[in-house]
Design a protein around this motif. Structure first.
Motif, PDB file in Angstrom:
ATOM      1  N   VAL A 217      36.685  31.723  46.525  1.00  0.00           N
ATOM      2  CA  VAL A 217      35.439  32.342  47.301  1.00  0.00           C
ATOM      3  C   VAL A 217      35.680  31.541  48.573  1.00  0.00           C
ATOM      4  CG1 VAL A 217      33.686  32.725  47.577  1.00  0.00           C
ATOM      5  CG2 VAL A 217      34.322  32.103  45.661  1.00  0.00           C
ATOM      6  N   ASP A 218      35.362  32.068  49.839  1.00  0.00           N
ATOM      7  CA  ASP A 218      35.336  31.792  51.466  1.00  0.00           C
ATOM      8  C   ASP A 218      34.595  30.286  51.551  1.00  0.00           C
ATOM      9  OD1 ASP A 218      37.084  34.365  51.948  1.00  0.00           O
ATOM     10  OD2 ASP A 218      35.726  34.932  53.660  1.00  0.00           O
ATOM     11  N   ASN A 219      35.372  29.909  52.273  1.00  0.00           N
ATOM     12  CA  ASN A 219      34.885  28.284  51.788  1.00  0.00           C
ATOM     13  C   ASN A 219      34.702  27.402  51.030  1.00  0.00           C
ATOM     14  OD1 ASN A 219      34.512  28.596  54.609  1.00  0.00           O
ATOM     15  ND2 ASN A 219      33.480  30.354  54.652  1.00  0.00           N
ATOM     16  N   ASN A 220      35.158  28.019  49.821  1.00  0.00           N
ATOM     17  CA  ASN A 220      34.697  27.023  48.812  1.00  0.00           C
ATOM     18  C   ASN A 220      32.734  27.305  47.972  1.00  0.00           C
ATOM     19  OD1 ASN A 220      37.367  26.702  47.567  1.00  0.00           O
ATOM     20  ND2 ASN A 220      37.531  24.911  49.533  1.00  0.00           N
ATOM     21  N   LEU A 221      32.866  28.083  48.542  1.00  0.00           N
ATOM     22  CA  LEU A 221      31.263  28.379  47.540  1.00  0.00           C
ATOM     23  C   LEU A 221      31.032  29.084  46.658  1.00  0.00           C
ATOM     24  CD1 LEU A 221      30.049  29.911  51.010  1.00  0.00           C
ATOM     25  CD2 LEU A 221      30.058  27.689  50.236  1.00  0.00           C
ATOM     26  N   PHE A 222      31.799  27.926  45.577  1.00  0.00           N
ATOM     27  CA  PHE A 222      31.274  28.298  44.475  1.00  0.00           C
ATOM     28  C   PHE A 222      31.275  26.576  43.527  1.00  0.00           C
ATOM     29  CE2 PHE A 222      36.457  27.605  44.482  1.00  0.00           C
ATOM     30  CZ  PHE A 222      36.122  27.004  43.139  1.00  0.00           C
ATOM     31  N   ASN A 223      31.381  27.189  42.036  1.00  0.00           N
ATOM     32  CA  ASN A 223      30.918  25.575  41.305  1.00  0.00           C
ATOM     33  C   ASN A 223      31.416  26.071  39.788  1.00  0.00           C
ATOM     34  OD1 ASN A 223      28.771  27.026  39.845  1.00  0.00           O
ATOM     35  ND2 ASN A 223      27.129  27.423  41.717  1.00  0.00           N
ATOM     36  N   SER A 224      31.167  24.498  39.025  1.00  0.00           N
ATOM     37  CA  SER A 224      31.150  24.819  37.443  1.00  0.00           C
ATOM     38  C   SER A 224      30.392  23.532  37.108  1.00  0.00           C
ATOM     39  CB  SER A 224      33.118  24.455  37.399  1.00  0.00           C
ATOM     40  OG  SER A 224      33.422  25.229  35.882  1.00  0.00           O
ATOM     41  N   PHE A 225      30.362  24.249  35.638  1.00  0.00           N
ATOM     42  CA  PHE A 225      30.111  23.434  34.622  1.00  0.00           C
ATOM     43  C   PHE A 225      30.187  22.634  33.678  1.00  0.00           C
ATOM     44  CE2 PHE A 225      26.629  22.790  31.455  1.00  0.00           C
ATOM     45  CZ  PHE A 225      25.645  22.109  32.045  1.00  0.00           C
ATOM     46  N   ASP A 226      30.467  21.608  33.423  1.00  0.00           N
ATOM     47  CA  ASP A 226      30.948  20.545  33.272  1.00  0.00           C
ATOM     48  C   ASP A 226      29.935  20.005  32.187  1.00  0.00           C
ATOM     49  OD1 ASP A 226      31.827  17.943  31.348  1.00  0.00           O
ATOM     50  OD2 ASP A 226      33.338  17.974  33.154  1.00  0.00           O
ATOM     51  N   MET A 227      30.049  20.682  30.938  1.00  0.00           N
ATOM     52  CA  MET A 227      28.783  20.132  29.649  1.00  0.00           C
ATOM     53  C   MET A 227      28.993  18.846  29.040  1.00  0.00           C
ATOM     54  SD  MET A 227      29.269  23.983  26.969  1.00  0.00           S
ATOM     55  CE  MET A 227      31.216  23.823  27.023  1.00  0.00           C
ATOM     56  N   HIS A 228      29.794  17.825  29.629  1.00  0.00           N
ATOM     57  CA  HIS A 228      30.274  16.723  28.539  1.00  0.00           C
ATOM     58  C   HIS A 228      29.904  15.840  29.975  1.00  0.00           C
ATOM     59  CE1 HIS A 228      32.042  18.719  25.764  1.00  0.00           C
ATOM     60  NE2 HIS A 228      33.022  19.394  26.170  1.00  0.00           N
ATOM     61  N   LYS A 229      30.308  15.756  31.273  1.00  0.00           N
ATOM     62  CA  LYS A 229      29.865  14.096  32.447  1.00  0.00           C
ATOM     63  C   LYS A 229      28.566  14.447  32.217  1.00  0.00           C
ATOM     64  CE  LYS A 229      30.827  13.657  36.741  1.00  0.00           C
ATOM     65  NZ  LYS A 229      31.487  12.309  37.100  1.00  0.00           N
ATOM     66  N   MET A 230      28.210  13.324  32.006  1.00  0.00           N
ATOM     67  CA  MET A 230      26.829  12.851  32.153  1.00  0.00           C
ATOM     68  C   MET A 230      25.450  13.071  33.695  1.00  0.00           C
ATOM     69  SD  MET A 230      26.008  11.572  28.726  1.00  0.00           S
ATOM     70  CE  MET A 230      24.026  10.998  29.291  1.00  0.00           C
ATOM     71  N   ASN A 231      24.722  13.153  33.691  1.00  0.00           N
ATOM     72  CA  ASN A 231      23.838  14.058  34.888  1.00  0.00           C
ATOM     73  C   ASN A 231      23.144  12.490  35.110  1.00  0.00           C
ATOM     74  OD1 ASN A 231      21.690  14.377  36.410  1.00  0.00           O
ATOM     75  ND2 ASN A 231      22.666  16.502  35.611  1.00  0.00           N
ATOM     76  N   PRO A 232      23.749  11.926  35.955  1.00  0.00           N
ATOM     77  CA  PRO A 232      23.214  10.133  36.350  1.00  0.00           C
ATOM     78  C   PRO A 232      21.224  10.839  36.849  1.00  0.00           C
ATOM     79  CG  PRO A 232      24.457  11.559  38.488  1.00  0.00           C
ATOM     80  CD  PRO A 232      24.781  12.561  37.532  1.00  0.00           C
ATOM     81  N   VAL A 233      21.223  12.098  37.118  1.00  0.00           N
ATOM     82  CA  VAL A 233      19.943  12.218  37.605  1.00  0.00           C
ATOM     83  C   VAL A 233      18.681  12.261  36.508  1.00  0.00           C
ATOM     84  CG1 VAL A 233      18.064  13.182  38.387  1.00  0.00           C
ATOM     85  CG2 VAL A 233      19.660  13.335  39.772  1.00  0.00           C
ATOM     86  N   SER A 234      19.056  12.634  34.971  1.00  0.00           N
ATOM     87  CA  SER A 234      18.416  13.156  33.729  1.00  0.00           C
ATOM     88  C   SER A 234      19.514  12.191  32.639  1.00  0.00           C
ATOM     89  CB  SER A 234      18.401  14.938  33.531  1.00  0.00           C
ATOM     90  OG  SER A 234      19.633  14.945  33.225  1.00  0.00           O
ATOM     91  N   ASN A 235      20.257  11.631  33.294  1.00  0.00           N
ATOM     92  CA  ASN A 235      20.882  10.673  32.055  1.00  0.00           C
ATOM     93  C   ASN A 235      21.193  11.818  30.542  1.00  0.00           C
ATOM     94  OD1 ASN A 235      22.635   8.533  31.132  1.00  0.00           O
ATOM     95  ND2 ASN A 235      20.369   7.540  30.179  1.00  0.00           N
ATOM     96  N   THR A 236      21.696  13.027  30.998  1.00  0.00           N
ATOM     97  CA  THR A 236      22.209  13.529  29.682  1.00  0.00           C
ATOM     98  C   THR A 236      23.322  14.667  30.763  1.00  0.00           C
ATOM     99  OG1 THR A 236      20.518  15.798  30.397  1.00  0.00           O
ATOM    100  CG2 THR A 236      19.283  14.349  28.953  1.00  0.00           C
ATOM    101  N   PRO A 237      24.194  15.304  29.263  1.00  0.00           N
ATOM    102  CA  PRO A 237      25.317  15.479  29.611  1.00  0.00           C
ATOM    103  C   PRO A 237      25.028  16.894  30.527  1.00  0.00           C
ATOM    104  CG  PRO A 237      25.113  15.226  27.270  1.00  0.00           C
ATOM    105  CD  PRO A 237      24.178  15.432  27.986  1.00  0.00           C
ATOM    106  N   GLY A 238      25.617  16.943  31.377  1.00  0.00           N
ATOM    107  CA  GLY A 238      26.068  18.291  31.936  1.00  0.00           C
ATOM    108  C   GLY A 238      25.854  17.459  33.438  1.00  0.00           C
ATOM    109  N   VAL A 239      26.748  18.958  34.518  1.00  0.00           N
ATOM    110  CA  VAL A 239      26.915  18.586  35.712  1.00  0.00           C
ATOM    111  C   VAL A 239      26.877  19.766  35.982  1.00  0.00           C
ATOM    112  CG1 VAL A 239      27.416  16.921  37.423  1.00  0.00           C
ATOM    113  CG2 VAL A 239      26.755  16.193  35.495  1.00  0.00           C
ATOM    114  N   ILE A 240      26.494  20.331  37.280  1.00  0.00           N
ATOM    115  CA  ILE A 240      27.689  20.994  37.829  1.00  0.00           C
ATOM    116  C   ILE A 240      28.662  21.035  39.248  1.00  0.00           C
ATOM    117  CG2 ILE A 240      27.171  23.113  40.293  1.00  0.00           C
ATOM    118  CD1 ILE A 240      23.922  23.396  38.666  1.00  0.00           C
TER     119      ILE A 240
END
Length: 321
Positions: A217-240
């Motif tokens: 994707v031009d300019n790297n406008l894409f993402n992925s999802f890590d089901m195991h990494k801790m989300n610092p906002v909710s303190n639950t697994p799952g980070v974009i």
């Protein structure tokens, strides 16, 4: 509907250019090649598109997505106003494009006949590009219900138009984003042998290798999802995770993938009027480079506020935005 360029409606344009040549090298060997170019574009344009009219500004609409990202369309056309039990006014949805769409295929095949064997080998390559600018609801789409102007604890009264006059929006949505331009290559090679064991028995043996280097994707406008990494906002697994970043240092949506595809078949004629055929194979196809909705999460400005209590209180007051 197929309007002229720049007019509202649905536009679907497609062409196929096919160039093919077969060259005989010797009485038992020939090569064939083909080049296919398929340019296309798809547009859905609403009659409300009118950037010169500055309708959102004239109507006092605030904080709509186009105002946040004016370079991507800004005040592109009329907002949409939707009423329970009344005709709707305005456009809301303004424009969807897939432009350009380009697919180029090149194939080359070699056939060699020797005794009871017919050997075939070939190579396939394909390039696809698909550009999708997001200009769906840049100036907003607003919905007005009855409950906001009904008597307390009364779900049968109220009037959507009265709610509109008071600016009590039941729910709304607005969205605009950059053009997500996908492109990718695909390659494949194969070998095959048609072996005529007997006049009434033929075996087919083959192997194909597919290589998919990954969607870019031009300019790297894409993402992925890590089901195991801790989300610092909710303190639950799952980070974009975002492409080409420290945590996700990749420049394609997936890694290069290889697929082995063996094939086997036979044709047997046990009697003059009887034929038996069978076979087994693994088949893969080139990935479709299309409207990859979702991979642009984090790059699009979008919001969809709603009433906090099912329509009793408004989501917000229209003049406040």
């Amino acid at each position: 509907m197929s309007p002229r360029n720049g007019e509202p409606g649905f536009i679907f344009f497609t062409q196929v250019w096919n160039f093919r040549e077969t060259h005989t090298i010797s009485p038992n060997m020939f090569v064939s090649g083909s080049l296919v170019w398929r340019p296309r574009r798809i547009e859905r344009q609403n009659a409300g598109i009118d950037p010169a009219g500055k309708w959102a500004e004239k109507l006092g609409i605030k904080n709509y997505a186009g105002a946040q990202l004016p370079a991507l369309g800004g005040d592109l056309g009329t907002p949409g106003f939707n009423f329970t039990n009344y005709l709707n006014v305005g456009s809301g949805f303004l424009q969807f494009k897939e432009d350009p769409i380009k697919v180029i295929d090149y194939n080359i095949d070699l056939t060699y006949v020797h005794g009871k064997h017919t050997f075939k080998t070939g190579f396939v390559s394909e390039f696809g590009r698909h550009d999708i600018p997001d200009q769906s609801y840049p100036t907003g789409n607003f919905f007005f219900g009855k409950l906001e102007t009904a008597q307390p604890y009364n779900t049968t009264g109220g009037d959507a138009y009265a709610s509109f006059l008071l600016g009590q929006v039941d729910h709304a949505n607005t969205q605009i984003g950059p053009s997500v331009n996908n492109n990718g290559w695909y390659y494949a090679a194969y070998v095959q042998d048609d072996w005529k064991v007997k006049p009434n028995l033929t075996f087919n043996l083959g192997l194909r290798v597919d290589m998919n280097p990954g969607l870019r994707v031009d300019n790297n406008l894409f993402n992925s999802f890590d089901m195991h990494k801790m989300n610092p906002v909710s303190n639950t697994p799952g980070v974009i995770l975002f492409g080409n970043s420290t945590e996700y240092p990749y420049t394609s949506v997936w890694n290069t993938a290889y697929n082995l595809a063996p094939r086997f078949g036979f044709a047997w004629q046990p009697a003059p009027k009887t034929s038996v055929r069978g076979g087994y194979g693994i088949y893969t196809i080139a990935p479709y480079v299309g409207a990859q909705n979702g991979i642009s999460t984090g790059f699009t400005t979008a919001t969809s506020p709603g009433s906090p209590d099912g329509g009793i209180d408004p989501a917000f007051i229209l003049q406040d935005g």
